[in-house]
Design an enzyme around this catalytic site. Structure first.
Site, PDB file in Angstrom:
ATOM      1  N   ASN A 123       6.533   3.137   3.160  1.00  0.00           N
ATOM      2  CA  ASN A 123       7.375   3.140   4.353  1.00  0.00           C
ATOM      3  C   ASN A 123       8.599   2.247   4.189  1.00  0.00           C
ATOM      4  O   ASN A 123       9.718   2.616   4.558  1.00  0.00           O
ATOM      5  CB  ASN A 123       6.573   2.660   5.565  1.00  0.00           C
ATOM      6  N   ASP A 148       7.510  -1.570   9.384  1.00  0.00           N
ATOM      7  CA  ASP A 148       7.942  -1.344   8.003  1.00  0.00           C
ATOM      8  C   ASP A 148       9.414  -0.946   7.954  1.00  0.00           C
ATOM      9  O   ASP A 148      10.146  -1.356   7.042  1.00  0.00           O
ATOM     10  CB  ASP A 148       7.082  -0.256   7.356  1.00  0.00           C
ATOM     11  N   ASP A 174      -1.461   8.741   6.108  1.00  0.00           N
ATOM     12  CA  ASP A 174      -1.778   8.434   7.496  1.00  0.00           C
ATOM     13  C   ASP A 174      -2.184   9.710   8.218  1.00  0.00           C
ATOM     14  O   ASP A 174      -1.394  10.666   8.283  1.00  0.00           O
ATOM     15  CB  ASP A 174      -0.563   7.835   8.216  1.00  0.00           C
ATOM     16  N   ASN A 216       4.796 -10.189  13.113  1.00  0.00           N
ATOM     17  CA  ASN A 216       5.048  -9.910  14.527  1.00  0.00           C
ATOM     18  C   ASN A 216       4.551 -11.099  15.348  1.00  0.00           C
ATOM     19  O   ASN A 216       3.980 -12.053  14.814  1.00  0.00           O
ATOM     20  CB  ASN A 216       4.437  -8.584  14.969  1.00  0.00           C
ATOM     21  N   GLY A 219       8.601  -6.538  19.139  1.00  0.00           N
ATOM     22  CA  GLY A 219       8.601  -5.168  19.635  1.00  0.00           C
ATOM     23  C   GLY A 219       9.867  -4.851  20.400  1.00  0.00           C
ATOM     24  O   GLY A 219      10.992  -5.090  19.923  1.00  0.00           O
ATOM     25  N   GLY A 263       1.627   4.009   4.419  1.00  0.00           N
ATOM     26  CA  GLY A 263       1.395   2.805   3.626  1.00  0.00           C
ATOM     27  C   GLY A 263       2.625   1.923   3.668  1.00  0.00           C
ATOM     28  O   GLY A 263       3.769   2.414   3.665  1.00  0.00           O
ATOM     29  N   SER A 306       0.817  -1.214   0.000  1.00  0.00           N
ATOM     30  CA  SER A 306       0.000   0.000   0.000  1.00  0.00           C
ATOM     31  C   SER A 306       0.850   1.263   0.000  1.00  0.00           C
ATOM     32  O   SER A 306       1.946   1.309   0.553  1.00  0.00           O
ATOM     33  CB  SER A 306      -0.913   0.009   1.226  1.00  0.00           C
ATOM     34  N   PHE A 330      -9.224   2.173   8.457  1.00  0.00           N
ATOM     35  CA  PHE A 330      -8.495   2.190   7.194  1.00  0.00           C
ATOM     36  C   PHE A 330      -9.468   2.152   6.019  1.00  0.00           C
ATOM     37  O   PHE A 330     -10.310   1.255   5.934  1.00  0.00           O
ATOM     38  CB  PHE A 330      -7.544   0.990   7.109  1.00  0.00           C
ATOM     39  N   GLY A 380      12.885  -7.363  20.789  1.00  0.00           N
ATOM     40  CA  GLY A 380      13.733  -7.795  19.683  1.00  0.00           C
ATOM     41  C   GLY A 380      13.000  -8.671  18.684  1.00  0.00           C
ATOM     42  O   GLY A 380      11.824  -8.449  18.377  1.00  0.00           O
TER      43      GLY A 380
END
Length: 315
Positions: A52, A256, A12, A195, A225, A48, A8, A116, A228
């Site tokens: 990014n 990103d 933002d 993640n 996060g 997006g 995308s 979104f 690590g």
């Protein structure tokens, strides 16, 4: 060496709530949720996933090629990319549509509530990897980042058919795919990055383990996060430490930025520990700045910060 980034391109709108969501949302009344947050801080950023990722990869010295769909309001964003030296020849403008828009509210604990509107992104399947090849560019690497459902399915298959290794990045597109879809993505991809929450959902839907996924790709990368990341590759498990951020300002786009570092490390043939650490550094640089594309620093400064964090030069 170029990398083709499918995903995308979005605006933002980022709002800051000077409180904590948990203090205003009653868990036992969630079925009748009706809340309003006063957001004294608001700004509009270029965002997006594709934009990014390309930003951070370009900062590292890479040559990102962005493939995306945008709307009639994309002029300022396209100029922004050109100012960075990122070509826009494979970004398709669709009239009578808006560029994808994310409305993000962040609280004091860095929790986020996002609405979104996909806009032109909903037709990203109109673009094809073969169009890039026909224009005379053969990317060494690709990434299928969050995009429309059909676009992601099409582009993953097209990368595989063209023999171009690519990263599958599930991200915010997680609700779009069932277990069969996710198994197919993993089977086509060379690398998978998620993640820790996305990893649990993906493993649940596919009925696979982390070892199962890692056995099907060159590397399975799971970010945690501030704790690590873990990279499963070459039959080993690499624990990637987090980099202490100078300050924690805005988490928008940190994943990103990590992926931009990941792409660069793979492009340059770095070992997995160095690749993960570079990606981790990019995330830390991003979180210290407002917005997903405001963390630009020189290559020399990146090298200096990497050496300071890890005690050796990455390149």
């Amino acid at each position: 060496m170029s990398s083709l980034i499918c995903g995308s391109v979005a605006y933002d709108t980022i709002m800051t709530f000077d409180g904590r969501f948990r203090e205003h949302i009653l868990p036992d009344q969630i079925q009748m949720l009706n809340v309003s947050f006063l957001v004294p801080g608001m700004r509009r950023e270029f965002g997006g996933c594709a934009g990014n990722i390309a930003y951070t990869l370009k900062m590292l010295g890479g040559e990102p090629v962005v493939m995306a769909t945008v709307g009639q309001d994309a002029g300022p964003y396209l100029q922004h990319l050109r100012d960075l030296g990122i070509g826009t020849g494979h970004i398709r403008t669709l009239p009578d549509t808006f560029t994808a828009q994310a409305m993000i509210t962040t609280d004091l604990d860095n929790n986020q509530i996002t609405a979104f509107h996909p806009g032109a992104m909903g037709q990203s399947q109109l673009n094809a990897v073969q169009d890039v090849l026909a224009a005379g560019t053969r990317p060494a690497l690709g990434i299928v980042a969050p995009d429309s459902r059909e676009g992601m399915l099409h582009h993953a298959r097209q990368f595989a058919e063209a023999g171009i290794p690519f990263i599958f990045d599930l991200g915010q597109a997680m609700p779009l795919f069932n277990g069969e879809d996710l198994r197919r993505f993993v089977e086509l991809a060379s690398y998978v990055t998620v993640n820790d929450y996305e990893a649990q959902v993906m493993l649940s839907r596919t009925a696979w383990t982390s070892a199962d996924v890692a056995a099907k790709v060159r590397a399975f990368i799971v970010t945690h996060g501030e704790r690590g990341a873990t990279i499963f590759a070459d039959g080993q498990q690499y624990a990637i430490p987090a980099v202490q951020a100078e300050r924690v300002v805005d988490p928008t786009g940190c994943g990103d930025a990590f992926r931009g570092g990941l792409l660069h490390g793979i492009e340059q043939g770095m070992d997995w520990e160095t690749t993960g650490r570079l990606a981790s550094l990019m995330g830390a640089l991003k979180i210290a700045q407002q917005g997903p594309q405001n963390h630009w620093i020189s290559h020399d400064e990146i090298a200096s910060r990497f050496a300071s964090a890890f005690g050796y030069q990455y390149a």
